[in-house]
Design an enzyme around this catalytic site. Structure first.
Site, PDB file in Angstrom:
ATOM      1  N   GLU A 428       0.816  -1.252  -0.028  1.00  0.00           N
ATOM      2  CA  GLU A 428       0.081   0.079  -0.131  1.00  0.00           C
ATOM      3  C   GLU A 428       0.972   1.441   0.127  1.00  0.00           C
ATOM      4  OE1 GLU A 428      -2.159   0.224   3.656  1.00  0.00           O
ATOM      5  OE2 GLU A 428      -3.125   2.089   3.050  1.00  0.00           O
ATOM      6  N   ASP A 504      -4.009   0.013   9.684  1.00  0.00           N
ATOM      7  CA  ASP A 504      -5.171   0.960  10.100  1.00  0.00           C
ATOM      8  C   ASP A 504      -6.367   0.612   9.214  1.00  0.00           C
ATOM      9  OD1 ASP A 504      -4.554   1.767   7.587  1.00  0.00           O
ATOM     10  OD2 ASP A 504      -3.871   3.764   8.144  1.00  0.00           O
ATOM     11  N   ASP A 506      -7.673   2.265   6.475  1.00  0.00           N
ATOM     12  CA  ASP A 506      -7.830   2.324   5.170  1.00  0.00           C
ATOM     13  C   ASP A 506      -6.736   0.954   4.505  1.00  0.00           C
ATOM     14  OD1 ASP A 506      -8.581   4.591   4.570  1.00  0.00           O
ATOM     15  OD2 ASP A 506      -6.903   5.574   4.129  1.00  0.00           O
TER      16      ASP A 506
END
Ligand code: 0RA
Length: 638
Positions: A428, A504, A506
């Site tokens: 990510e 987290d 996201d």
């Protein structure tokens, strides 16, 4: 390993055979139960339950209870006829003892019934016994309770009458051997999911599961059987017709049951079983079903002029878009084939299924023209977008994004070309991607940073999915195509696909989106165990020269105690990007020290259910689900 209670003169060829068998199982447990992880551990329970289910299939058992006991043992009880206790003619021991101690002895007493005998199940309860520190069985028959106890599979004494009871049944309790299994804690939710599935597949059986330590209890009893199953699978979906369509038939000792219902999604959701075993790889029952569905819908549409002027032929994929179907076959002597031995091979089943579905569906459509019309309309839409997808694919091919020959620019590939050794990290964000690139072992680790939004594939049709940049990049990096028909796992460029996202909201959202995509469009990838989730640490604890990484709050608190109270610097990582390349390598990427979580779909139904609810349209159901299942969806932003 000698049975100390038997004097040498009592030793028989049978005993020696038993001891040899037990030794083989304990030496190579994975040969019998797949592996010795939490998965193999749970197979012990399923194996014992399967025996009770066989008794239910034979029509003699209506209730099964599973107790996860405080001491770590499990009790499975049923109200069947009880395992026979009469003396076995050649072995000269009670049948019960033979069943409990001789490999593969289980099914030999009752020939004329459907038996679970494929995949990992069906190895026999003697395997469970052999892999247990201790085990005890109680059989109630003809007014008496007969019992026998074992240690590591070896009888501690003879089968004895230990009480009186009017109702018949079998009760088995076992404690898995800690020296065999990596882990011996049973998971209430895992067991529950399998019991729910069994209850759907066996509508007359009530299955109760209890956990002593938490007083949790669930009772599964679905009188609607497969119809209830399909209702459950489609719970969060908008259906095209109110009630699932149901067929049942029997011929030449083969029994077929099917329930199906269309919904407004674009997903083909098929679950197939043979004798209650999930046939992940399909087989003749599925082939027969598909053939009949395609043929019958095409001829219905022709006959009723539903294609209008379009010269169209609906393909199998067209007619299965948005279908949820469960196929359950009962076969006397199933042949299981395929890589994971979960593909039905019996050729006679194909024709039986095909004619049952052909006749049944044609009759249903005649009687329900409105439903027929909406199914054909839905399939026509699929056909039209298949054409659009073909064009989109060609377009993207021309742009060479999906062409296996050229790789996406963002991919930092590894140098090895041996796919079995190679892994790719889907990371990510660009900054974490940068650290990963610097930290990795470039010989076998490739990095693909993902930046943009990943599409929710539950809500989009394939042509739309293919226009999503991130998805295209992933498809071309993996090199194996996509979709039910086109995905070819032999072309896979990396045998480990590791999702690495921040811890987290996201991060977990991206992880769920990726898993949904793999689950829906590269199912083999998940099914064959190629998908992993990286476990980056949540904290770095630091005191003087000592430094420790911990992965959750629990570990943090324990480590603080171990490091001795004060002056410990605690750094909480908010994202992967906060770690430097060395740290990322040491904590998360070094194969010697990292712990990746393997994503499995042992719980395929649960996975489908979770994905459909989390990613679907029904906001109310989603809210309720998240409230009730905080464990599954911690941190998930939906
Ligand atoms: C074969 C024959 C009979 C019962 C069973 C098997 C049986 C096995 C298991 C395993 C778990 N629960 C079970 N319940 C029954 C009965 C034969 C007879 O009574 O005539």
């Amino acid at each position: 390993m000698a049975n100390k209670k038997s004097s040498p003169s009592e030793y028989s060829a049978g005993h020696i055979q038993v001891l040899k068998g037990l030794e083989a199982v304990r030496k190579r447990p994975a040969m019998y139960i797949g592996d010795i992880s939490i998965r193999g551990l749970h197979h012990l329970v399923y194996e014992v339950v399967d025996n009770s289910i066989d008794e239910a299939l034979a029509g003699h058992c209506t209730k099964i209870e599973i107790d996860l006991n405080k001491d770590g043992s499990v009790t499975v009880s049923d109200n069947g006829r009880g395992i026979p206790i009469d003396i076995h003619p050649t072995e000269k021991r009670p049948a019960l003892e033979i069943v409990m101690t001789v490999l593969h002895a289980g099914g030999k007493f009752d020939k004329d019934s459907y038996k679970v005998s494929g995949g990992l199940h069906g190895v026999g309860v003697s395997v469970v016994n052999a892999l247990s520190e201790w085990c005890e069985v109680e059989v109630s028959r003809e007014g008496q309770v007969h019992g026998q106890k074992y240690k590591k599979g070896v009888p501690e004494g003879d089968v004895k009458v230990i009480g009186k009871k009017s109702k018949s049944g079998t009760k088995t309790t076992f404690l898995p051997d800690k020296s065999i299994f990596q882990q011996t804690d049973f998971n209430f939710d895992f067991v529950s999911e399998r019991m729910r599935e069994l209850a759907f597949l066996n509508r007359d059986t009530e299955i109760t599961i209890r956990e002593e330590s938490t007083s949790k209890k669930k009772i599964f009893h679905y009188k609607g059987g497969l119809i209830s199953f399909v209702d459950y699978l489609n719970e969060s979906r908008e259906t095209l017709h109110k009630n699932p369509i149901y067929f049942r038939g029997e011929r030449d000792d083969v029994e077929i049951e099917i329930a199906l219902q269309y919904n407004s999604s674009y997903i083909e959701n098929v679950f197939t079983y043979v004798n209650n075993i999930n046939t992940h790889e399909g087989g003749t029952h599925l082939v027969g079903f598909k053939a009949a569905l395609t043929r019958t819908l095409n001829s219905y549409a022709q006959k009723n002029n539903l294609f209008k002027k379009e010269s169209i032929n609906l393909t199998g994929e067209d007619v299965r878009e948005g279908i949820t179907v469960v196929i359950s076959a009962k076969v006397m002597e199933p042949q299981f084939e395929g890589q994971t031995k979960t593909k039905l091979g019996n050729s006679e089943v194909r024709g039986i299924t095909e004619s049952l579905v052909g006749d049944g569906l044609a009759a249903f459509l005649e009687e329900n023209p409105k439903v027929g019309k909406s199914i054909i309309e839905k399939s026509l839409n699929a056909a039209r977008s298949r054409e659009a997808a073909r064009k989109a694919r060609e377009l993207t091919r021309r742009k060479s994004a999906l062409d296996s020959g050229s790789l996406p620019g963002k991919l930092a590939d590894c140098s090895s070309r041996d796919a079995a050794q190679c892994e790719v990290y889907l990371v990510e964000g660009d900054s974490a991607g940068g650290s990963a690139k610097q930290g990795r072992d470039r010989r076998f680790q490739a990095i693909l940073p993902l930046k943009g939004k990943i599409l929710n594939v539950e809500k989009a049709r394939i042509d739309k999915i293919l226009t999503n940049e991130e998805i295209r990049t992933i498809i071309s990096a993996l090199g194996a195509g996509f979709g039910a028909e086109d995905f070819d796992i032999s072309k896979l460029r990396y045998h480990k696909i590791i999702i690495m996202t921040d811890a987290d909201v996201d991060g977990s959202h991206i992880r769920t989106l990726l898993l949904t995509f793999f689950f829906r469009y590269m199912k083999d990838l998940v099914e064959q165990g190629h998908v992993y989730v990286a476990q980056p640490p949540l904290y770095r604890l630091h005191k003087g020269k000592r430094e420790h990484y911990v992965y959750n709050d629990d570990e943090r608190d324990k480590m603080i105690k171990r490091m001795g109270g004060n002056n410990i610097a605690i750094q909480r990582y908010k994202g992967l990007g906060e770690m430097n390349p060395d740290q990322l390598w040491n904590t998360t990427m070094d194969p010697e020290t990292r712990t990746n979580l393997l994503v499995t779909i042992e719980e395929a139904i649960e996975a489908d259910h979770i994905f459909s609810i989390l990613m679907g349209d029904n906001v109310e159901l989603r809210r309720k689900f998240i409230e009730e299942n905080a464990r599954y969806v911690k941190n998930l932003d939906v």
